[in-house]
Design a protein around this motif. Structure first.
Motif, PDB file in Angstrom:
ATOM      1  N   ASN A  34      -3.089   5.118   8.045  1.00  0.00           N
ATOM      2  CA  ASN A  34      -3.377   4.323   7.240  1.00  0.00           C
ATOM      3  C   ASN A  34      -4.041   4.877   6.012  1.00  0.00           C
ATOM      4  O   ASN A  34      -4.997   5.918   5.991  1.00  0.00           O
ATOM      5  CB  ASN A  34      -4.417   3.011   7.881  1.00  0.00           C
ATOM      6  CG  ASN A  34      -3.753   2.407   8.980  1.00  0.00           C
ATOM      7  OD1 ASN A  34      -2.734   1.870   8.738  1.00  0.00           O
ATOM      8  ND2 ASN A  34      -4.371   2.288  10.096  1.00  0.00           N
ATOM      9  N   TRP A  35      -3.823   4.345   4.682  1.00  0.00           N
ATOM     10  CA  TRP A  35      -4.643   4.994   3.761  1.00  0.00           C
ATOM     11  C   TRP A  35      -5.941   4.297   3.494  1.00  0.00           C
ATOM     12  O   TRP A  35      -6.164   3.111   3.455  1.00  0.00           O
ATOM     13  CB  TRP A  35      -3.632   4.540   2.356  1.00  0.00           C
ATOM     14  CG  TRP A  35      -2.406   5.449   2.347  1.00  0.00           C
ATOM     15  CD1 TRP A  35      -0.984   5.147   2.557  1.00  0.00           C
ATOM     16  CD2 TRP A  35      -2.228   6.847   1.972  1.00  0.00           C
ATOM     17  NE1 TRP A  35      -0.204   5.946   2.440  1.00  0.00           N
ATOM     18  CE2 TRP A  35      -0.856   7.083   1.972  1.00  0.00           C
ATOM     19  CE3 TRP A  35      -3.332   7.840   1.666  1.00  0.00           C
ATOM     20  CZ2 TRP A  35      -0.579   8.499   1.694  1.00  0.00           C
ATOM     21  CZ3 TRP A  35      -2.739   8.925   1.071  1.00  0.00           C
ATOM     22  CH2 TRP A  35      -1.353   9.160   1.165  1.00  0.00           C
ATOM     23  N   GLN A  36      -7.080   5.472   3.591  1.00  0.00           N
ATOM     24  CA  GLN A  36      -7.977   4.844   2.865  1.00  0.00           C
ATOM     25  C   GLN A  36      -8.775   5.502   1.884  1.00  0.00           C
ATOM     26  O   GLN A  36      -8.361   6.481   1.501  1.00  0.00           O
ATOM     27  CB  GLN A  36      -9.170   5.595   4.264  1.00  0.00           C
ATOM     28  CG  GLN A  36      -8.884   4.915   5.721  1.00  0.00           C
ATOM     29  CD  GLN A  36      -9.895   5.430   6.782  1.00  0.00           C
ATOM     30  OE1 GLN A  36     -11.011   5.675   6.301  1.00  0.00           O
ATOM     31  NE2 GLN A  36      -9.694   4.854   8.031  1.00  0.00           N
ATOM     32  N   GLU A  37      -9.396   4.751   1.211  1.00  0.00           N
ATOM     33  CA  GLU A  37     -10.038   5.082  -0.297  1.00  0.00           C
ATOM     34  C   GLU A  37     -11.325   5.479  -0.134  1.00  0.00           C
ATOM     35  O   GLU A  37     -12.168   4.753   0.408  1.00  0.00           O
ATOM     36  CB  GLU A  37      -9.755   3.578  -1.078  1.00  0.00           C
ATOM     37  CG  GLU A  37     -10.090   3.909  -2.779  1.00  0.00           C
ATOM     38  CD  GLU A  37      -9.636   2.958  -3.306  1.00  0.00           C
ATOM     39  OE1 GLU A  37      -9.970   2.889  -4.578  1.00  0.00           O
ATOM     40  OE2 GLU A  37      -9.308   1.822  -3.045  1.00  0.00           O
ATOM     41  N   PHE A  38     -11.726   6.351  -0.972  1.00  0.00           N
ATOM     42  CA  PHE A  38     -12.986   6.796  -1.264  1.00  0.00           C
ATOM     43  C   PHE A  38     -13.212   6.667  -2.740  1.00  0.00           C
ATOM     44  O   PHE A  38     -12.374   7.164  -3.472  1.00  0.00           O
ATOM     45  CB  PHE A  38     -13.191   8.238  -0.635  1.00  0.00           C
ATOM     46  CG  PHE A  38     -12.837   8.437   0.755  1.00  0.00           C
ATOM     47  CD1 PHE A  38     -13.760   8.346   1.738  1.00  0.00           C
ATOM     48  CD2 PHE A  38     -11.599   8.602   1.284  1.00  0.00           C
ATOM     49  CE1 PHE A  38     -13.358   8.541   2.992  1.00  0.00           C
ATOM     50  CE2 PHE A  38     -11.161   8.711   2.448  1.00  0.00           C
ATOM     51  CZ  PHE A  38     -12.262   8.522   3.428  1.00  0.00           C
ATOM     52  N   ARG A  76      -5.487   0.618  -6.822  1.00  0.00           N
ATOM     53  CA  ARG A  76      -5.068   1.804  -5.982  1.00  0.00           C
ATOM     54  C   ARG A  76      -3.979   2.365  -6.445  1.00  0.00           C
ATOM     55  O   ARG A  76      -3.766   3.582  -5.633  1.00  0.00           O
ATOM     56  CB  ARG A  76      -5.164   1.122  -4.561  1.00  0.00           C
ATOM     57  CG  ARG A  76      -6.308   0.525  -4.056  1.00  0.00           C
ATOM     58  CD  ARG A  76      -5.877  -0.045  -2.592  1.00  0.00           C
ATOM     59  NE  ARG A  76      -4.918  -0.757  -2.434  1.00  0.00           N
ATOM     60  CZ  ARG A  76      -5.233  -2.190  -2.368  1.00  0.00           C
ATOM     61  NH1 ARG A  76      -6.366  -2.518  -2.513  1.00  0.00           N
ATOM     62  NH2 ARG A  76      -4.066  -3.000  -2.461  1.00  0.00           N
ATOM     63  N   ILE A 111     -14.127  13.858   1.405  1.00  0.00           N
ATOM     64  CA  ILE A 111     -13.235  13.090   2.158  1.00  0.00           C
ATOM     65  C   ILE A 111     -12.793  13.833   3.333  1.00  0.00           C
ATOM     66  O   ILE A 111     -12.454  15.093   3.136  1.00  0.00           O
ATOM     67  CB  ILE A 111     -12.416  12.115   1.715  1.00  0.00           C
ATOM     68  CG1 ILE A 111     -11.384  13.486   0.870  1.00  0.00           C
ATOM     69  CG2 ILE A 111     -12.929  11.592   0.200  1.00  0.00           C
ATOM     70  CD1 ILE A 111      -9.855  12.919   0.318  1.00  0.00           C
ATOM     71  N   GLN A 169      -7.611   9.039  -2.042  1.00  0.00           N
ATOM     72  CA  GLN A 169      -7.114   8.172  -1.055  1.00  0.00           C
ATOM     73  C   GLN A 169      -6.536   9.365  -0.031  1.00  0.00           C
ATOM     74  O   GLN A 169      -5.823  10.306  -0.324  1.00  0.00           O
ATOM     75  CB  GLN A 169      -6.111   7.252  -1.415  1.00  0.00           C
ATOM     76  CG  GLN A 169      -6.602   6.304  -2.349  1.00  0.00           C
ATOM     77  CD  GLN A 169      -5.432   5.180  -2.567  1.00  0.00           C
ATOM     78  OE1 GLN A 169      -5.173   4.436  -1.902  1.00  0.00           O
ATOM     79  NE2 GLN A 169      -5.158   5.168  -4.043  1.00  0.00           N
ATOM     80  N   SER A 170      -6.670   8.974   1.264  1.00  0.00           N
ATOM     81  CA  SER A 170      -6.418   9.899   2.250  1.00  0.00           C
ATOM     82  C   SER A 170      -5.645   9.335   3.337  1.00  0.00           C
ATOM     83  O   SER A 170      -6.206   8.149   3.702  1.00  0.00           O
ATOM     84  CB  SER A 170      -7.772  10.792   3.004  1.00  0.00           C
ATOM     85  OG  SER A 170      -7.304  11.627   3.730  1.00  0.00           O
ATOM     86  N   LYS A 187       0.775  -1.169   0.003  1.00  0.00           N
ATOM     87  CA  LYS A 187      -0.051  -0.035   0.136  1.00  0.00           C
ATOM     88  C   LYS A 187       1.002   1.399  -0.159  1.00  0.00           C
ATOM     89  O   LYS A 187       0.490   2.234  -0.763  1.00  0.00           O
ATOM     90  CB  LYS A 187      -1.008  -0.023   1.270  1.00  0.00           C
ATOM     91  CG  LYS A 187      -2.014  -0.965   1.084  1.00  0.00           C
ATOM     92  CD  LYS A 187      -3.211  -0.834   2.413  1.00  0.00           C
ATOM     93  CE  LYS A 187      -4.266  -1.890   1.912  1.00  0.00           C
ATOM     94  NZ  LYS A 187      -5.212  -1.594   3.190  1.00  0.00           N
ATOM     95  N   VAL A 239      -5.406   8.338   6.919  1.00  0.00           N
ATOM     96  CA  VAL A 239      -6.273   8.582   8.157  1.00  0.00           C
ATOM     97  C   VAL A 239      -5.670   7.897   9.150  1.00  0.00           C
ATOM     98  O   VAL A 239      -5.684   6.337   9.383  1.00  0.00           O
ATOM     99  CB  VAL A 239      -7.595   8.028   7.920  1.00  0.00           C
ATOM    100  CG1 VAL A 239      -8.584   8.031   9.279  1.00  0.00           C
ATOM    101  CG2 VAL A 239      -8.063   8.910   6.848  1.00  0.00           C
TER     102      VAL A 239
END
Length: 478
Positions: free
Chosen positions: A444-448, A247, A474, A438-439, A215, A441
């Motif tokens: 950890n990278w979180q995907e929207f 991703r 986001i 992707q942000s 990631k 958070v």
């Protein structure tokens, strides 16, 4: 007042009083050894003796187990051995060899651990156990840290030793320490550690760390490590995984191609200590005889799987296509297919009949955003149609993203976008697309995502902008 003398160890000004032992400060010990030439083995023996004295002063029984390992004898205590699966097995085996019932010894230990039972002082019957370590990652300093962790959960693991401590924890079958090292390594992934952490994760089959490395590279391959000499260290297996990931972040398909060309170049020029300019990379590949493309040469065939992962059909600018042709890198059949697809798409008014699956064949464009600016935008052109991708900041912690069609005569379109580019006069254009963000958070990278959308984009205001359901809002975290 009495002035206290102090002694400096190493380059980062770690210090201690001259008569104070290095108990617990293995980093200081390592630095002292390098800076002054002090024998680290002798210092480790002093530490081991001080550890025993310390334990005795704090109510521990004298050492009753000697561990013979790495050419050194480590004085340990029976209760602490049971935090390590390996040491427990060695200890039980040693007892069986002495005609001592291991189960009775274990019962004694469990009674001693009970708060109702008070340990009784008894003559120490010392047992010696031996452990052979073949793992090159294990150093004496790292192993000492691992053994110290048998006695306390608060042992500090320094990042320069974390690989060795992880390897030691694996050998000792010490799961709490192993997980602690994995957690530190996940937070410490960087261009200079990605290779060693990933290979260690594969070696010890640590899936969480493998995923973390993948990631991290998905987000940083093009914008960060692709511009550094550390790109050379990325294993080919990991690179191929990341190139296939949905991703993966890139500014464009051509930027991704440039990064992979740099990676191949660095594999073949191991003496280089800095990233060269792009023109030097092109000149290098162009220097090979023209009778055979690079990827069909014996030298280049091993890199074929890497370039099978790219979306070369997404490189549409004529200047970029000229660069690809100039270096004589790809097989002729690949070049014919790329140019034929472009020709048919242009003849069909921009319809990309060769692209069937959005998740694996969509042309990608990306924006890299921080919190400094309120508006980010990127202009893109594909087969005579022009679009703007825009990100707008709302308040202090969120962004929304959308795309809109731009008229070819709009003066805001950069020259680099429309120069030497075809222009479509069609008033409407059906587009299948997806907007992802992707942000970071909480580390950890979180995907929207909007998921896949199909929309007819026109040139008038009411139809030029992506639908309201294409907006992504986001949270943005530092």
């Amino acid at each position: 007042l009495k002035m206290l003398d102090r002694r400096i160890s190493g380059l980062n000004n770690r210090w201690r009083f001259p008569r104070e032992p290095y108990l617990g400060d293995l980093l200081g010990l390592s630095q002292l050894s390098r800076a002054t030439g002090v024998d680290i083995d002798n210092q480790l023996k002093i530490i081991d003796r001080k550890v025993v004295e310390c334990f005795a002063q704090n109510g521990f029984l004298p050492s009753d187990v000697t561990l013979d390992c790495m050419g050194f004898k480590w004085e340990l205590h029976q209760p602490q051995l049971f935090h390590s699966g390996t040491l427990t097995k060695l200890y039980m085996f040693a007892l069986s060899q002495k005609n001592t019932d291991p189960l009775k010894e274990l019962e004694k230990f469990l009674r001693a651990e009970s708060p109702k039972e008070q340990p009784k002082m008894s003559p120490v019957k010392k047992i010696t156990i031996s452990l052979k370590i073949n793992d090159p990652l294990v150093t004496k300093t790292a192993f000492a840290t691992a053994l110290k962790s048998l006695y306390t959960n608060e042992t500090e693991v320094h990042m320069e030793d974390v690989l060795g401590v992880l390897a030691s924890a694996n050998i000792l079958q010490f799961p709490t320490l192993f997980k602690k090292c994995v957690s530190l390594m996940k937070d410490g992934i960087s261009p200079c550690t990605i290779q060693t952490y990933y290979l260690a994760a594969c070696k010890y089959k640590e899936e969480l760390l493998i995923t973390a490395c993948e990631k991290w590279l998905e987000m940083n391959l093009v914008p960060l490590i692709g511009k550094q000499i550390y790109l050379r260290t990325v294993p080919q297996e990991l690179l191929q995984k990341v190139l296939k990931s949905h991703r993966l972040f890139t500014f464009s398909e051509f930027d991704l191609l440039k990064t992979t060309l740099y990676w191949v170049y660095l594999q073949l020029n191991l003496r280089l200590q800095s990233i060269p300019i792009y023109e030097a990379v092109l000149a290098f590949f162009n220097s090979f005889p023209k009778k055979c493309p690079f990827l069909e040469r014996e030298l280049g065939q091993k890199f074929l799987p890497v370039f099978h992962c790219l979306r070369l059909h997404g490189i549409t600018k004529s200047k970029d296509l000229e660069d690809i042709k100039y270096i004589n890198f790809f097989p002729e059949a690949w070049m014919v297919r790329i140019l034929a697809n472009h020709y048919h798409a242009l003849e069909s008014g921009g319809d990309m009949f060769h692209a069937k699956d959005l998740s694996t064949q969509a042309i990608r464009f990306g924006l890299l955003i921080n919190q400094e600016n309120k508006i980010y935008s990127e202009m893109i052109g594909v087969y005579g149609f022009f679009f703007e991708i825009k990100g707008i900041k709302h308040g202090g912690s969120s962004y929304s993203f959308y795309m809109q069609r731009i008229k070819y005569s709009d003066t805001n379109i950069p020259t680099i976008i429309h120069e030497r580019s075809t222009v479509s006069l069609r008033q409407e254009r059906i587009v299948k697309y997806e907007i992802r963000a992707q942000s970071l958070v909480d580390g950890n990278w979180q995907e929207f995502s909007t998921n896949t959308l199909t929309q007819k984009f026109g040139l008038i205001k009411s139809t030029s902008k992506s639908h309201i359901d294409a907006l992504i809002i986001i949270p943005f975290y530092r």
